[in-house]
Design a protein around this motif. Sequence first.
Motif, PDB file in Angstrom:
ATOM      1  N   THR A   1       0.713  -1.287   0.009  1.00  0.00           N
ATOM      2  CA  THR A   1      -0.060   0.075   0.070  1.00  0.00           C
ATOM      3  C   THR A   1       0.773   1.312  -0.086  1.00  0.00           C
ATOM      4  O   THR A   1       0.495   2.265  -0.553  1.00  0.00           O
ATOM      5  N   THR A   2       1.966   1.190   0.654  1.00  0.00           N
ATOM      6  CA  THR A   2       2.959   2.382   0.787  1.00  0.00           C
ATOM      7  C   THR A   2       3.265   2.602  -0.910  1.00  0.00           C
ATOM      8  O   THR A   2       3.403   3.847  -1.321  1.00  0.00           O
ATOM      9  N   ARG A   3       3.699   1.610  -1.514  1.00  0.00           N
ATOM     10  CA  ARG A   3       4.149   1.540  -2.719  1.00  0.00           C
ATOM     11  C   ARG A   3       3.211   2.131  -3.744  1.00  0.00           C
ATOM     12  O   ARG A   3       3.296   2.925  -4.459  1.00  0.00           O
ATOM     13  N   GLU A   4       1.887   1.859  -3.524  1.00  0.00           N
ATOM     14  CA  GLU A   4       0.858   2.474  -4.269  1.00  0.00           C
ATOM     15  C   GLU A   4       0.541   3.745  -4.342  1.00  0.00           C
ATOM     16  O   GLU A   4       0.274   4.484  -5.326  1.00  0.00           O
TER      17      GLU A   4
ATOM     18  N   GLU B   1       0.917   6.778  -6.645  1.00  0.00           N
ATOM     19  CA  GLU B   1      -0.076   7.841  -6.898  1.00  0.00           C
ATOM     20  C   GLU B   1       0.253   9.317  -7.016  1.00  0.00           C
ATOM     21  O   GLU B   1      -0.193  10.155  -7.780  1.00  0.00           O
ATOM     22  N   ALA B   2       1.225   9.366  -5.562  1.00  0.00           N
ATOM     23  CA  ALA B   2       1.951  10.773  -5.522  1.00  0.00           C
ATOM     24  C   ALA B   2       2.692  11.172  -6.907  1.00  0.00           C
ATOM     25  O   ALA B   2       2.655  12.301  -7.239  1.00  0.00           O
ATOM     26  N   ALA B   3       3.371  10.347  -7.361  1.00  0.00           N
ATOM     27  CA  ALA B   3       4.411  10.647  -8.498  1.00  0.00           C
ATOM     28  C   ALA B   3       3.417  10.837  -9.863  1.00  0.00           C
ATOM     29  O   ALA B   3       3.928  11.934 -10.539  1.00  0.00           O
ATOM     30  N   GLY B   4       2.363  10.290  -9.704  1.00  0.00           N
ATOM     31  CA  GLY B   4       1.421  10.383 -11.010  1.00  0.00           C
ATOM     32  C   GLY B   4       0.908  12.043 -10.704  1.00  0.00           C
ATOM     33  O   GLY B   4       0.904  12.395 -11.963  1.00  0.00           O
ATOM     34  N   GLN B   5       0.579  12.150  -9.482  1.00  0.00           N
ATOM     35  CA  GLN B   5       0.114  13.773  -9.325  1.00  0.00           C
ATOM     36  C   GLN B   5       1.148  14.880  -9.526  1.00  0.00           C
ATOM     37  O   GLN B   5       0.806  15.860 -10.228  1.00  0.00           O
TER      38      GLN B   5
END
Length: 119
Positions: free
Chosen positions: A26-29, A33-37
């Motif tokens: 879950t931390t990796r996901e 998501e933060a990298a995508g934003q």
Amino acid sequence: MSLPPESREEAIKRLTESASALEARTTREASNEAAGQAAAGQAWRIIADLFGGVFVGLALGAIVDWYFHTNPWGLIGGVLLGFAVSVWMAWSTAQRLMAQAKASGVEPKSVPFDDDEED
């Protein structure tokens, strides 16, 4: 056939390992998501550079036309100059972002080819 009973310590150890694996996943996901934003924000920045340069050039060209009565040459020159500056700004922003990505050791992901063309 029933499973052999496990000791309390083995059960706790197995549950701890499962919880650790779940937390890592879950931390990796969340970091993906933060990298995508962040990438989307950077893309919007480049788009804003492109449009902003053209609009500023348009406004400056209109001011030159109004002040020197050179219709439409100030407007045309302003738009062309604004477009050139906006392309240069977008290019330099993209170069800076690529240098940051290389410095952090992140490999860019390839975008899959979409061959769903309709003839």
